[in-house]
Design a protein around this motif. Structure first.
Motif, short mmCIF file in Angstrom:
data_model
loop_
_atom_site.label_atom_id
_atom_site.label_comp_id
_atom_site.label_asym_id
_atom_site.label_seq_id
_atom_site.Cartn_x
_atom_site.Cartn_y
_atom_site.Cartn_z
N ARG A 142 6.46 1.57 -4.94
CA ARG A 142 5.60 1.01 -6.00
C ARG A 142 5.18 -0.41 -5.65
O ARG A 142 4.01 -0.77 -5.77
N ASP A 143 6.14 -1.22 -5.21
CA ASP A 143 5.82 -2.62 -4.91
C ASP A 143 4.83 -2.72 -3.74
O ASP A 143 3.93 -3.56 -3.75
N ASP A 182 1.47 -1.81 -5.17
CA ASP A 182 0.91 -2.90 -5.97
C ASP A 182 0.50 -4.08 -5.09
O ASP A 182 -0.49 -4.76 -5.37
N CYS A 208 -3.12 -5.83 -4.98
CA CYS A 208 -3.32 -7.29 -5.03
C CYS A 208 -4.23 -7.73 -3.89
O CYS A 208 -5.17 -8.52 -4.08
N ILE A 251 -7.82 -6.79 -4.56
CA ILE A 251 -8.45 -7.67 -5.56
C ILE A 251 -8.87 -8.99 -4.91
O ILE A 251 -9.99 -9.48 -5.11
N ASP A 252 -7.98 -9.56 -4.11
CA ASP A 252 -8.29 -10.84 -3.44
C ASP A 252 -9.43 -10.65 -2.43
O ASP A 252 -10.33 -11.49 -2.30
N ALA A 282 -12.80 -10.41 -4.17
CA ALA A 282 -13.31 -11.71 -4.62
C ALA A 282 -13.89 -12.51 -3.45
O ALA A 282 -14.90 -13.19 -3.60
N GLU A 310 -13.97 -2.66 -9.01
CA GLU A 310 -13.39 -3.45 -10.11
C GLU A 310 -13.05 -2.56 -11.30
O GLU A 310 -11.99 -2.68 -11.91
N ASP A 351 -9.40 -1.94 -12.74
CA ASP A 351 -9.11 -2.29 -14.14
C ASP A 351 -8.50 -1.10 -14.90
O ASP A 351 -7.59 -1.27 -15.72
N LEU A 373 -4.92 -0.91 -13.91
CA LEU A 373 -4.11 -1.95 -14.56
C LEU A 373 -3.85 -1.60 -16.02
O LEU A 373 -2.73 -1.77 -16.52
N ALA A 407 -0.15 -0.95 -17.71
CA ALA A 407 0.30 -1.77 -18.85
C ALA A 407 0.63 -0.87 -20.04
O ALA A 407 1.65 -1.06 -20.72
N GLU A 452 3.96 0.87 -19.46
CA GLU A 452 5.08 -0.08 -19.56
C GLU A 452 5.37 -0.41 -21.03
O GLU A 452 6.52 -0.44 -21.46
#
Lengths: 162, 351
Positions: free
Chosen positions: A99-100, A103, A107, A110-111, A114, A129, A133, A136, A140, A143
């Protein structure tokens, strides 16, 4: 363990609430006891007896099944166990690392988006995007759905919320 | 046991033991004021995750019998600490309209108490908490009075002419153009120190903030944690604004973004349980002398949510490292996802 984990936690929480907390002196100490209740309630929503714990029991059952099997011809009609443990189940640590890593990759994406957006087709960037989203939001939501109701009033005041 | 910075080997830091704390503090204050000062009594307040706060009774200290001692322990939420930002800002604000405790002495020298500390005035009052005393909200005339004081104090802080004080040195390198991004940089550095696992939403929010940073209309002293729970109330009035550990120079709208967080509304739709957003903004703008730009406010609302998520990560880190056993820490950590969901909604609304 012979009780279910959720029932065990419910019992611990009830005991703390009814028998222990009313006898604790001091707001801070009672607040910490409410903290224990809150964390137990969270554990209840996310935990079960571990794969390793159950696997060991299944392996023992597999062993007894294997040892009894040669005797089957002499035991006509006997309800012999025939248990086979799964070859392997992923360890929790392995799943957490997967999982990490996933994720971490999101990350990075996403960077990267941008930093490179200006040279990308606008539609493609917007689609990435939007997909990220949605991911994410899904994480959330899950969780939060597996979190206990907050008890900050009780934890700060050391008394049941009225 | 934690290794004592500046203490004798094998001993707990002086601030951890009442007898040694009394002795060391008395010795330090005697040297500072040039006469014998003794610390008669030390009472630790249970609240707080960051600085340790104690009430101390003094004998021989000029004009003061009761004071507040704040110690920044090496295991605190935002450690490592310096007492100087809080001490210098409160010293500068002593002559201002901002209700704040007077400060007497401070030091970052670990040889004295084992951690940075400062001594300040003991201001009378109680602290209304964001989650309410037993879940109750602030009502009626009391609410109106506290709202008026809360807004006035914030406007006074943001009008305060820091350039005319020793705080002028804080202005080096801070411009109207970079004030927002400097804060984003500072908090991103903290995030990288605190996070126990990758958090894509934090990256998403940081990238949004970098792409939408406003130019500050004004550079002000920013409290950094201006909210319900960080002021003292006495007879329906605010007697002091507390907890200045995150004070810095920046865009004053940052304080509004933080005060407007849903987490500090005390179960009401009101800003800090005190005033509606519209009422708050109109009264603040009239007293601060400048309008609040909607884009700036939107930026600082998202920034504040992200700061809050990072603070929860700090709590998780402190607890995970075994430095703190306070169960409020992992409880705070459970709130990272709800805050992330709020950030997601805020970004959707901003799109």
């Amino acid at each position: 363990m012979n009780n279910s984990l959720p029932r065990l936690i419910d019992g611990m929480v009830a005991t703390l609430r009814k028998e222990v907390i009313p006898r604790i002196e001091g707001e801070y100490a009672r607040g910490q006891a409410f903290g224990i209740i809150y964390m137990l309630n969270n554990l209840k929503l996310r935990c079960s007896w571990s794969n390793a714990f159950l696997m060991e029991q299944l392996k023992a059952l597999e062993g007894v099944s294997r040892d009894l099997a040669p005797l089957a011809p002499d035991l006509a009609g006997a309800p012999l166990p025939d248990i086979h443990a799964p070859a392997a189940l992923p360890e929790v640590g392995t799943l957490e690392a997967m999982r990490d890593a996933g994720d971490g990759r999101v990350c990075d994406l996403i960077d990267w988006l941008a930093a490179n957006r200006a040279r990308l087709p606008a539609e493609a960037a917007a689609s990435v995007e939007s997909i990220v989203d949605a991911y994410l939001a899904r994480q959330a939501k899950y969780e939060i759905s597996t979190s206990a109701k907050p008890m900050f009033v009780e934890m700060s005041g050391g008394a049941e919320k009225t | 046991m934690r290794e004592p910075p500046g203490g004798s080997s094998g001993d707990a830091p002086a601030f951890e033991t009442v007898a040694r704390l009394r002795g060391r503090l008395g010795q330090y204050l005697s040297g500072a004021v040039g006469r014998t000062v003794s610390v008669e009594r030390v009472t630790k307040f249970p609240a707080g995750f960051s600085w340790i706060t104690c009430e101390v009774s003094l004998s021989g200290f000029p004009g003061v019998n009761e004071a507040i001692l704040r110690v920044g322990p090496p295991y605190g939420l935002f450690a490592p600490y310096s007492a100087m930002p809080e001490f210098e800002s409160l010293s500068a604000l002593a002559a201002s309209e901002v209700p704040a405790p007077r400060v007497y002495h401070a030091s970052d020298d670990p040889a004295i108490l084992g951690a940075p500390f400062f001594l300040s005035e003991k201001v009378e009052g109680d602290t209304p908490l964001p989650w309410g005393s037993q879940g109750q909200t602030i009502q009626g005339a009391r609410r109106e009075s506290l709202a008026a004081d809360f807004i006035s104090a914030l406007a006074a802080l943001h009008r305060f002419d820091w350039r005319a004080t020793p705080l002028a040195k804080w202005g080096e390198g801070v411009t109207h153009e970079n004030a927002a991004l400097k804060q984003v940089d500072d908090w991103e550095a903290r995030f990288r120190r605190w996070a126990l696992r990758p958090h894509p939403m934090a990256h998403r929010a940081l990238q949004w903030l970098r792409g939408n940073a406003p130019v500050a209309e004004r550079l002000s002293l920013v409290h950094g944690d201006y909210r319900l729970g960080n002021f003292l109330e006495r007879e329906g009035r605010i007697s002091a604004i507390l907890d200045w550990e995150l004070v810095h120079l920046g865009d004053p709208i940052e304080d509004l973004g933080w005060a407007f967080l849903p987490q500090y509304r005390g179960g009401t739709p009101l800003v800090c349980g005190l005033a509606s957003e519209t009422d708050f903004l109109s009264r603040y703008e009239a007293q601060a002398g400048r309008p609040v730009g909607p884009a700036s406010l939107r930026f600082y609302r998202v920034f504040s949510l992200l700061k809050l998520a990072f603070t929860h990560m700090a709590a998780a880190r402190c607890f995970e490292n075994g430095l703190f056993h306070d169960l409020r820490m992992p409880a705070m950590a459970t709130q990272i996802s709800p805050v992330f969901r709020q950030i997601g909604r805020a970004l959707d609304e901003a799109a």
